[in-house]
Design an enzyme around this catalytic site. Structure first.
Site, short mmCIF file in Angstrom:
data_model
loop_
_atom_site.label_atom_id
_atom_site.label_comp_id
_atom_site.label_asym_id
_atom_site.label_seq_id
_atom_site.Cartn_x
_atom_site.Cartn_y
_atom_site.Cartn_z
CE LYS A 263 67.38 -14.79 -75.51
NZ LYS A 263 68.62 -14.47 -74.76
CG ASP B 275 74.63 -6.21 -72.72
OD1 ASP B 275 73.66 -6.08 -73.48
OD2 ASP B 275 75.18 -5.23 -72.19
CE LYS C 169 59.42 -8.33 -73.46
NZ LYS C 169 58.13 -8.86 -73.27
CB SER D 48 69.27 -14.58 -78.72
OG SER D 48 70.54 -14.22 -78.25
CE LYS E 278 67.47 -4.35 -77.84
NZ LYS E 278 68.86 -4.66 -77.40
CB THR F 236 74.47 -7.18 -82.55
OG1 THR F 236 74.19 -8.23 -81.63
CG2 THR F 236 73.80 -5.91 -82.07
CG ASN G 283 79.92 -9.03 -80.65
OD1 ASN G 283 78.97 -8.55 -81.29
ND2 ASN G 283 80.27 -10.28 -80.79
#
Ligand code: GLU
Length: 430
Positions: A66, A144, A102, A368, A90, A196, A226
């Site tokens: 992820k 991202d 990840k 997410s 994370k 975030t 963002n």
């Protein structure tokens, strides 16, 4: 030192406090799979160009891979490996049940040089190449730097088309969980876009409570994408004084320390931006003209005498070159990897607290996860439920890290890595 080696130093440091077999540390220091490929992009002019795409599937001990997908001219394998490594840490810190996986992908491209049609073709071609390697239970990309909901929607569309002919066991309704950060009308979660920034805010509130710091506190934010723009708005609405913000063109600084009206700054940025909905450029610099002498460089912003410095752009901005000059009391990392390992040492010695990326910016991947869950279970959560669940998770991670920080007398980054190691080791049966 290259960026990946610098990232691994933090793991090695944490491993000193939490002993594990060498082979396990070696496993966590090595990506399981690196994917690098070249593909063609047809420009609007008819010209054909070669582009390079990357995806690193770091480790799937805790679940499917992820992590986000970045469009940036400076993307390379070392950077993508580091970003994927940080995602592993994370996701473990966030303790998201599916989250051990990840990955991080990127395309080496300057999206501002592309028209919207070209951006769509680039995304679809990239997805076609990557389709056999991603999937709702295999590897789940997300936005991202320079990628957003529109781009995620193109990926789902292309992915579904691409695997239609294969005898996939994935149920039709689950297919859209191949990426997160989609538009809400296309199966995205409410609250994902601000997640975030909001997650960071929840951690910052807890931290200042523990430290008994009193508002108003001054804040400088580097980066107005963002993450930077959302946390700026949230802090502005919650009694912080955002005295400096920047984008790639430069920074503005309110020397009076009253702080900017972030609503105005955002409006200005949106008006000046182009390719609306994809990413904005154009700039806070235009607003700076009004503040005339308040125009400073990105580098100067980092060295301002503020309470809280928030790097929210790219990695490696606080380095051994400028760490000595940092005057903030707290460095709160909303970007991935903004502080080098050498800079960490210098900041530590100066008594500057560094709150690590793997905690501060984990709100994005947490929501997410909520989006993925909603897709798989066919649910639609209200914004209140998303934000409440996010707050709970951020508080829990912060409390765990605070406890380790106090008990083991380590800084917050090492504490976060120790927490991740504990969770990864537990899953590996160690
Ligand atoms: N790109 C974001 C990050 O660095 C989000 C990743 C995700 O949602 O999977 O954490």
């Amino acid at each position: 030192m290259n960026i990946f080696d610098s990232a691994l130093l933090r793991l090695k440091k944490a491993a000193k406090y939490y002993h594990l077999p060498d082979w396990f540390i070696k496993q966590l220091s090595t990506p399981e799979r690196t994917i690098e490929f070249n593909f063609l992009l047809k420009r609007d002019s008819g010209k054909i160009e070669m582009r390079r795409g990357y995806r690193v599937q770091y480790n799937n001990l805790l679940g499917p891979y992820k992590g986000g997908l970045r469009y940036h001219p400076k993307v390379d394998m070392d950077e993508v490996k580091s970003l994927a490594f940080w995602m592993m840490i994370k996701n473990a810190v966030a303790d998201i049940p599916f989250g051990g996986g990840k990955g991080k992908g990127g395309i080496e491209v300057d999206p501002r040089s592309l028209s919207e049609k070209e951006l769509e073709r680039l995304t679809r071609q990239f997805t076609k190449e990557l389709a056999p390697n991603i999937g709702p239970f295999m590897d789940v990309p997300a936005p991202d730097v320079n990628t957003n909901a529109k781009i995620m929607d193109w990926i789902v569309d292309e992915y579904v088309r691409e695997i239609k002919d294969q005898k996939s066991k994935i149920k039709k309704n689950e297919l859209k969980a191949v990426v997160t950060g989609k538009s809400v009308k296309n199966g995205g979660s409410k609250g994902r876009e601000e997640a975030t920034g909001l997650g960071g805010f929840f951690v910052l509130e807890e931290l200042i409570k523990k430290l008994k710091f009193k508002k108003p506190l001054t804040v400088a934010i580097q980066g107005f994408g963002n993450v930077g723009s959302n946390i700026a708005s949230i802090l502005y609405k919650n009694g912080f004084k955002v005295v400096a913000v920047s984008d790639v063109h430069g920074a503005i600084y309110d020397k009076s320390d009253k702080g900017f009206n972030i609503d105005l700054v955002r409006k200005c940025k949106e008006e000046k931006g182009f390719l609306s909905g994809c990413y904005c450029i154009g700039s806070v610099c235009d607003l700076a003209k009004k503040y005339n002498d308040g125009l400073i460089s990105n580098e100067e912003l980092l060295e301002l005498p503020v309470d809280i410095l928030i790097p929210a752009a790219l990695e490696n901005v606080v380095t051994d070159k400028n760490a000595k000059k940092i005057r903030a009391k707290i460095v709160f990392e909303m970007a991935n990897g903004p502080t080098t390992a050498e800079a960490d040492e210098i900041l530590n010695k100066k008594g500057i607290m560094v709150l690590p990326d793997v905690l501060c910016n984990s709100g994005g991947v947490i929501v997410s996860y909520f989006e993925w869950l909603q897709n798989i279970k066919g649910q639609k959560w209200s914004l209140a439920k998303v934000n409440k669940s996010l707050q709970k998770k951020m508080k829990e991670s912060f409390e765990e890290i605070w406890k380790i920080h106090k008990e083991k007398k380590v800084n917050f980054r090492t504490a976060a890595y120790i927490l991740a190691l504990q969770r990864l080791a537990h899953k590996a049966g160690l």
